[in-house]
Design an enzyme around this catalytic site. Structure first.
Site, PDB file in Angstrom:
ATOM      1  N   ARG A 274       4.637 -12.528  10.123  1.00  0.00           N
ATOM      2  CA  ARG A 274       5.487 -11.510   9.887  1.00  0.00           C
ATOM      3  C   ARG A 274       6.564 -11.259  10.820  1.00  0.00           C
ATOM      4  NH1 ARG A 274       1.809  -7.278   9.429  1.00  0.00           N
ATOM      5  NH2 ARG A 274       2.960  -5.843   9.920  1.00  0.00           N
TER       6      ARG A 274
ATOM      7  N   LYS B  15       3.693   0.714   9.866  1.00  0.00           N
ATOM      8  CA  LYS B  15       3.811   2.022   9.147  1.00  0.00           C
ATOM      9  C   LYS B  15       3.152   3.224   9.637  1.00  0.00           C
ATOM     10  CE  LYS B  15       2.795   0.131   5.083  1.00  0.00           C
ATOM     11  NZ  LYS B  15       2.379  -0.132   3.528  1.00  0.00           N
TER      12      LYS B  15
ATOM     13  N   GLU C  77       0.886  -1.109  -0.231  1.00  0.00           N
ATOM     14  CA  GLU C  77       0.183  -0.166  -0.063  1.00  0.00           C
ATOM     15  C   GLU C  77       0.848   1.389   0.140  1.00  0.00           C
ATOM     16  OE1 GLU C  77      -2.751  -0.438   3.060  1.00  0.00           O
ATOM     17  OE2 GLU C  77      -3.576   1.507   2.821  1.00  0.00           O
TER      18      GLU C  77
END
Ligand code: ATP
Ligand code: MG
Length: 562
Positions: free
Chosen positions: A265, A275, A38
């Protein structure tokens, strides 16, 4: 391709094992994967894990490919700056997506058409509940949700309302398009999730063409399918979204459906990886931008002096699984040390200088000494050092009152200058007021360049720089960004920022060979650590070096001592 031979997948991680089986069984002829960032921030080392996996499985299998697709369905948080930075970082890591960058927004027409199809099939409806009402209707993990009063609108009415949503007849948030699945599902993602919402925002790719945007959960399976993705690899938080991913593809009656597979992750000690949090560090000025060398971003790591190879090695070593855990920062540091130990030219720099005057070396004379760039690799060439009457050594390398086993310079003692002569300390010059040693008077032994004469035992070797022939550089020393291994453990994570994560040493003497140092070339400052020129702030007039990593893991020592 189907074969009767037993497929040995023991050396493969579980995703590569699934892929190997799919190829061996003939289910797929090739692998098509994608990396779908993204564009709402810079890539971090966690993304590198996903990049190495997605591009890795494509590289490892014949005729396979991995695409770069920007998942750009939230235009208000996205920007071209992030797109450019992400492309740079993926390329820097050494991966190639065949030239054409893709965007989910490339498929907005097709995704829209899919929404219309679902409405026509009675699988989606326009819902006028407010955001708050929708939350109240959704229920909880223990209580089933309630059906929206708009759930049973006719197909015709839904088609009409959806069309008018798209034409901009309603305000932002006035209504949404929802999937009609199951308000009582134990999986909250299946309680009539939103497929489209109204957002009057300019989109970095499509401009003002759209005022409705699809959600991630709706657009992702369709984009994967349109690209012929075979294996859609993502992190574990999407596990609960997989039933919705499959529902969308099934209700649209699409064939050759991609398979979503989740892996854990990467979390890394002493840093944060979301983020949103990295963005907060940037916007509140705790760091100097996304590419601050203390950040876990790829651009920060590059600026700090990490190499693509070190990051790919790291991603290979941590492996792929479903196990959740935090990886030690020491593991990442070990990878860059290994790479730089091989690659980095050697140089000398004195970070905390004290002056040494060689009394028996003539004033104004300069002796050139040839030293290897890499002690074990003669093929890496040589550099010139300059021996002069005045030199700098590190304050740490002289002790008036030495601790036990101290092998460096002491009053009356001898030490070897790295790549140079043996010197003896004859006298100390002290500041009359503070009593601090400010200069050392030494003499050198001209017979000691290279190998020491027979029978001569000088144990200590110290680094040095000519005071008359040196360049000056600012040196930035970095330490952990946070004081705790898991800064995310509740409360305000910024309370755990390390106030000493950056130490600036100004105007330090470094050897002449560093005058032309270029970014992305790591140097080993002998006995000190690995350093590289700062790609942003360094100029030929004012060199700036970043410490990439120390020579040894000093934290491990501290922890052991403690
Ligand atoms: P963040 O949580 O940092 O905001 P994200 O998941 O929102 O990350 P995306 O840009 O959507 O970021 O991520 C692109 C891809 O990278 C996704 O497939 C995601 O699963 C993967 N990814 C993101 N963070 C990690 C991580 N820490 N470890 C491994 N893969 C990750
Ligand atoms: Mg995301």
């Amino acid at each position: 391709m189907a074969s009767n031979e037993e497929l040995d997948t023991r050396d493969l991680d579980f995703i590569r094992a699934i892929i190997a089986q799919d190829l061996a069984s003939g289910k797929h002829q090739r692998v098509v994967s994608r990396f779908p960032p993204e564009p709402n921030g810079f890539l971090h080392i966690g993304h590198a894990k996903s990049i190495c996996l997605n591009f890795g499985v494509a590289e490892e299998n014949p005729n396979s490919l991995c695409r770069l697709r920007f998942d750009d369905t939230n235009p208000e948080k996205e920007s071209q700056t992030y797109i450019d930075a992400i492309e740079t970082d993926v390329r820097w890591l050494g991966f190639d997506w065949g030239g054409k960058t893709l965007y989910t927004s490339d498929y907005f027409d097709k995704i829209h058409a899919s929404a219309v199809t679902l409405i026509q099939k009675g699988q989606a409806y326009v819902c006028d509940l407010s955001a708050e009402e929708t939350r109240n209707y959704r229920g909880t993990l223990t209580d089933p949700g309630r059906e929206s009063p708009f759930r049973n609108r006719s197909i015709e009415e839904n088609l009409d309302l959806f069309e008018r949503m798209g034409k901009g007849e309603f305000d932002d948030g006035a209504c949404v398009l929802r999937a009609k699945i199951d308000m009582a599902s134990p999986n909250m993602n299946l309680r009539d999730p939103t497929l489209y919402r109204i957002r009057r925002v300019n989109h970095h790719q499509t401009g003002d063409s759209w005022c409705i945007y699809p959600t991630y959960d709706f657009s992702h399976p369709i984009s994967d399918w349109l690209e012929g993705v075979t294996h859609s690899l993502c992190t574990l938080e999407f596990e609960d979204h997989r039933p919705l991913y499959d529902w969308v593809l099934a209700k649209l009656e699409l064939e050759n459906r991609p398979r979503q597979i989740e892996f854990s992750r990467l979390d890394l000690e002493y840093t944060v990886m979301s983020k949103r949090k990295l963005n907060e560090l940037v916007t509140s000025g705790h760091v100097n931008g996304w590419d601050d060398p203390r950040m876990p971003t790829l651009s920060g790591l590059r600026r700090r002096g990490f190499t693509p190879k070190s990051i790919r090695t790291f991603c290979g070593r941590i492996g792929i699984s479903k196990a959740i855990g935090t990886v030690e920062l020491a593991q990442l540091e070990a990878c860059i040390r290994e790479d730089l130990e091989e690659k980095a030219p050697r140089a000398m720099a004195v970070l905390d200088p004290i002056k040494v005057v060689i009394d028996n070396f003539p004033e104004g004379q300069v002796e050139e000494i040839i030293a290897p760039n890499h002690p074990q690799k003669p093929e890496r060439g040589e550099r010139t050092l300059y021996f002069t009457r005045e030199i700098w050594i590190d304050r740490e390398d002289f002790k008036e009152i030495p601790p036990r086993k101290y092998k460096r310079l002491i009053p009356g003692g001898e030490v070897r200058l790295r790549n140079g002569y043996v010197i003896r300390c004859d006298e100390m010059v002290k500041d009359p007021e503070s009593g601090e040693v400010v200069e050392l008077s030494c003499s050198y032994d001209p017979k000691t360049l290279g190998a020491p004469p027979e029978g001569r035992k000088v144990k200590g070797v110290i680094h040095w720089v000519s005071a008359e022939r040196c360049v000056r550089a600012d040196i930035r020393l970095y330490d952990h960004l946070f004081t705790e291994p898991n800064p995310d453990g509740g409360g305000d994570f910024t309370d755990r920022l390390n106030p000493d994560s950056l130490t600036l040493l100004e105007n330090r003497p470094v050897e002449m060979s560093l005058a032309n140092a270029q970014p992305e070339t790591g140097y080993q400052f002998e006995r000190v650590g690995y350093f590289s020129v700062d790609e942003k702030d360094s100029t030929p007039e004012r060199l700036v070096f970043n410490r990439t990593v120390s020579l040894r893991d000093s934290w491990a020592k501290i922890v052991r001592k403690g």
